[in-house]
Design a protein around this motif. Sequence first.
Motif, PDB file in Angstrom:
ATOM      1  N   GLN A 239       2.016   1.645  -3.632  1.00  0.00           N
ATOM      2  CA  GLN A 239       0.849   2.317  -4.418  1.00  0.00           C
ATOM      3  C   GLN A 239       0.546   4.035  -4.045  1.00  0.00           C
ATOM      4  OE1 GLN A 239      -0.509   0.521  -6.908  1.00  0.00           O
ATOM      5  NE2 GLN A 239      -1.318   2.382  -7.372  1.00  0.00           N
ATOM      6  N   LEU A 240       0.721   4.157  -2.634  1.00  0.00           N
ATOM      7  CA  LEU A 240       0.540   5.393  -2.398  1.00  0.00           C
ATOM      8  C   LEU A 240       1.452   6.579  -2.913  1.00  0.00           C
ATOM      9  CD1 LEU A 240      -0.995   7.364   0.204  1.00  0.00           C
ATOM     10  CD2 LEU A 240       1.180   6.864   1.444  1.00  0.00           C
TER      11      LEU A 240
ATOM     12  N   LYS B 178       2.837   5.854  -5.891  1.00  0.00           N
ATOM     13  CA  LYS B 178       2.759   6.076  -7.197  1.00  0.00           C
ATOM     14  C   LYS B 178       1.658   6.897  -7.324  1.00  0.00           C
ATOM     15  CE  LYS B 178       4.109   1.527  -8.958  1.00  0.00           C
ATOM     16  NZ  LYS B 178       3.778   0.104  -9.293  1.00  0.00           N
ATOM     17  N   ASN B 179       0.362   6.781  -6.586  1.00  0.00           N
ATOM     18  CA  ASN B 179      -0.640   7.607  -6.703  1.00  0.00           C
ATOM     19  C   ASN B 179      -0.467   9.217  -6.556  1.00  0.00           C
ATOM     20  OD1 ASN B 179      -2.023   5.290  -7.322  1.00  0.00           O
ATOM     21  ND2 ASN B 179      -3.070   5.151  -5.339  1.00  0.00           N
ATOM     22  N   HIS B 180       0.560   9.549  -5.700  1.00  0.00           N
ATOM     23  CA  HIS B 180       0.675  11.002  -5.423  1.00  0.00           C
ATOM     24  C   HIS B 180       2.035  11.694  -5.436  1.00  0.00           C
ATOM     25  CE1 HIS B 180      -3.189  10.725  -3.464  1.00  0.00           C
ATOM     26  NE2 HIS B 180      -2.915   9.586  -3.473  1.00  0.00           N
TER      27      HIS B 180
ATOM     28  N   ASP C 185      -0.708  17.185  -7.343  1.00  0.00           N
ATOM     29  CA  ASP C 185      -1.410  15.995  -6.592  1.00  0.00           C
ATOM     30  C   ASP C 185      -2.776  16.346  -6.552  1.00  0.00           C
ATOM     31  OD1 ASP C 185      -1.896  13.909  -4.695  1.00  0.00           O
ATOM     32  OD2 ASP C 185       0.336  13.994  -4.271  1.00  0.00           O
ATOM     33  N   SER C 186      -3.509  15.144  -6.195  1.00  0.00           N
ATOM     34  CA  SER C 186      -5.057  15.364  -6.129  1.00  0.00           C
ATOM     35  C   SER C 186      -5.465  15.709  -4.643  1.00  0.00           C
ATOM     36  CB  SER C 186      -5.693  13.970  -6.505  1.00  0.00           C
ATOM     37  OG  SER C 186      -5.146  12.920  -5.654  1.00  0.00           O
TER      38      SER C 186
ATOM     39  N   GLU D  57      -6.563   5.155   1.550  1.00  0.00           N
ATOM     40  CA  GLU D  57      -6.500   6.704   0.748  1.00  0.00           C
ATOM     41  C   GLU D  57      -7.796   7.296   0.949  1.00  0.00           C
ATOM     42  OE1 GLU D  57      -4.540   7.160  -2.854  1.00  0.00           O
ATOM     43  OE2 GLU D  57      -3.055   5.578  -2.611  1.00  0.00           O
TER      44      GLU D  57
ATOM     45  N   LYS E 237       0.734  -1.317  -0.020  1.00  0.00           N
ATOM     46  CA  LYS E 237      -0.133  -0.044  -0.104  1.00  0.00           C
ATOM     47  C   LYS E 237       0.857   1.234   0.043  1.00  0.00           C
ATOM     48  CE  LYS E 237      -4.064  -2.278   2.058  1.00  0.00           C
ATOM     49  NZ  LYS E 237      -4.693  -2.312   3.508  1.00  0.00           N
TER      50      LYS E 237
END
Length: 648
Positions: free
Chosen positions: A544-545, A547-549, A586-587, A622, A541
């Motif tokens: 993935q965190l 990669k996502n941000h 970033d979102s 998230e 996780k």
Amino acid sequence: MRNWKFNHIDFSTYPGYEGKDLGVFWSPEKTTIKIWAPTAKMVELRLYKDGVRGEAYHKTNLQKKEKGIWDTVLTGDYEGKFYTFKVNDGEWLEEVPGIYARCVGANGLRGMIYNPNTTNPENWVYDNGPRYKSFTEAVIYETHVRDFSIAKNSGIENKGKFLGFTEEGTRSPEGVKTGIDHLKELGITHVHLLPVNDFVTVDEEKPLEKYNWGYDPMHYNALEGSYATDAYDGRKRIVEFKELVKALHASGIGVILDVVFNHTYYAKESVFNQIVPGYFYRQKEDGSFSNASGCGNEVASEREMVRKYIIDTLKYWVEEFHVDGFRFDLMGIHDIKTMQEIRKSLNKIDHGLFLYGEGWAADQSPMPESKRAVKRNTSAMRKIASFNDDFRDALKGNHGDKKSKGFVSGLGLREEAIKFGITAAIHHPQVNYGYIETVQSAWAAEPDQCINYVSCHDNYTLWDKLKQSLPKVSNEELQKRVKLAGALVLTSQGVPLLHAGVDFCRTKGGNGNSYKSPDSVNQIDWSRKNEFIDVFEYFQKLIQLRKNHPAFRMTTADSIRRDLNFCTEYQVGVVSYCLDGKSVGDSWSKIFLIFNGNKVEVEIPLPEGNYSVVADAISINEEGMEIVEQSVRVDPVSLKILVQAENG
């Protein structure tokens, strides 16, 4: 008797050669042979039908040409035959396959003449690895070919072999994914392989009798035969390594090779010294071999034909095997100009190749540190990264002292060194470098020049280090500390590198230098993945965190200085900071991270607004786990990652 001291020689007077045709090259009609041996008076080529045994069935002399070149042409088809060279520079040297041998028989004793087109897997021409806009997008997983699959519980058929990386659907007895499926499940972007080029200490005819990491090079352009299913036919190791690369690439994973150009296993007996005595090594004032590697010699990267050899070799691995980058062992022995020339030369092939290394040496070198690729000179080598051992030791304690502690083992006053890692070793106005024991100032110019890690093949695994420095702590408590270390590495700026198995608490039974220890010590025990599945899922996780941000992997030092702010008052054993996610696309517009290394709970005031907790010591979600405002409590040896709520 030969004099192996070279203080009477000026190696700069040796002629250079710029051609791209050094080595042995097959075609159906002829095999062309060319070597650089400027001191030779005679060079003999010997042909064999076997790669290990038997007498030469043919001998011929090479012809001397300009610029130290000797060559010959064999008319006819010599595919599958083996060869060696024997140089006479006033006296006969030992028989060797030459420095550019690309295909060798068992134990590298003889080179093999081969048709490279027969070594390509199906659709090899379409093979390529992943490329990223910035190296900060990488998540590297460092492993050893044999460790990865040799355990009985790996579920892998080709144990200890290149082909072990090609097998899909493998499981441990407990049913967890192993091998390449594990890599995909974890989410890493690159596999960093410990040396795969031909090394000395494992007998390829009896590969399971000895173990070695492989930092004892013999041939730099040929592959290690103990990792192949057939060590006698040199083509097999080439085919099977290409299958490894292709399988990883098909899974979206890049391949980085550990290269050991700083020394050779043999000194006097090395392939280099049997072709051009003394030239490839640095010497002390008395003419004897200098030893910055701690292994008996150091390679003279600054000399023209040594630099050419290193660059030629790296280009060969890229062009022939499609590898995606290199990690330089003891990079601090190499001269800065050579590293710059490597980057420049590889850029002509592919700007996306990742280069990094150890910014230190193991002993003194006759070349001054100001000219070498040590950590403090990293900023002079753009697009080349150094390992951040300052961060490593701050996290878990000194690498060589099993009882020493760091931030995740509860030692206070390591906060500035942790901030140094969080900011990717670049200059940040809020880091007080005077409070960091191991450095005096920032050494990276940009975040892609910093490799952040807490453990690797060297020294103790993270689990073993924590267990030895905290002998009375429970396994449950140690797991929390492993998670805390993983969270710090994977949310910090720069490039994260993970030691294979750290994601499920890998142990080597407390062995702090396992370079030649047996498989029972070094093998990855896949059953631990099931035992520590919560740790694995936490690392999964975290990756993935990241990669996502993009806030966790900013691409410029200016962004880090502008958008990463240590926004709370100082507390011993606590590091906290704010990220302006909106500024880097970033979102999440505002992110607040708190790391508590203390044995007690801490309460941290929050910036104005409502915050959603997306991560703590146990889980990562998230979508958010709770809403807090004004302040937040953080458990001992724990963390909180908070995101400003939309209505905040």
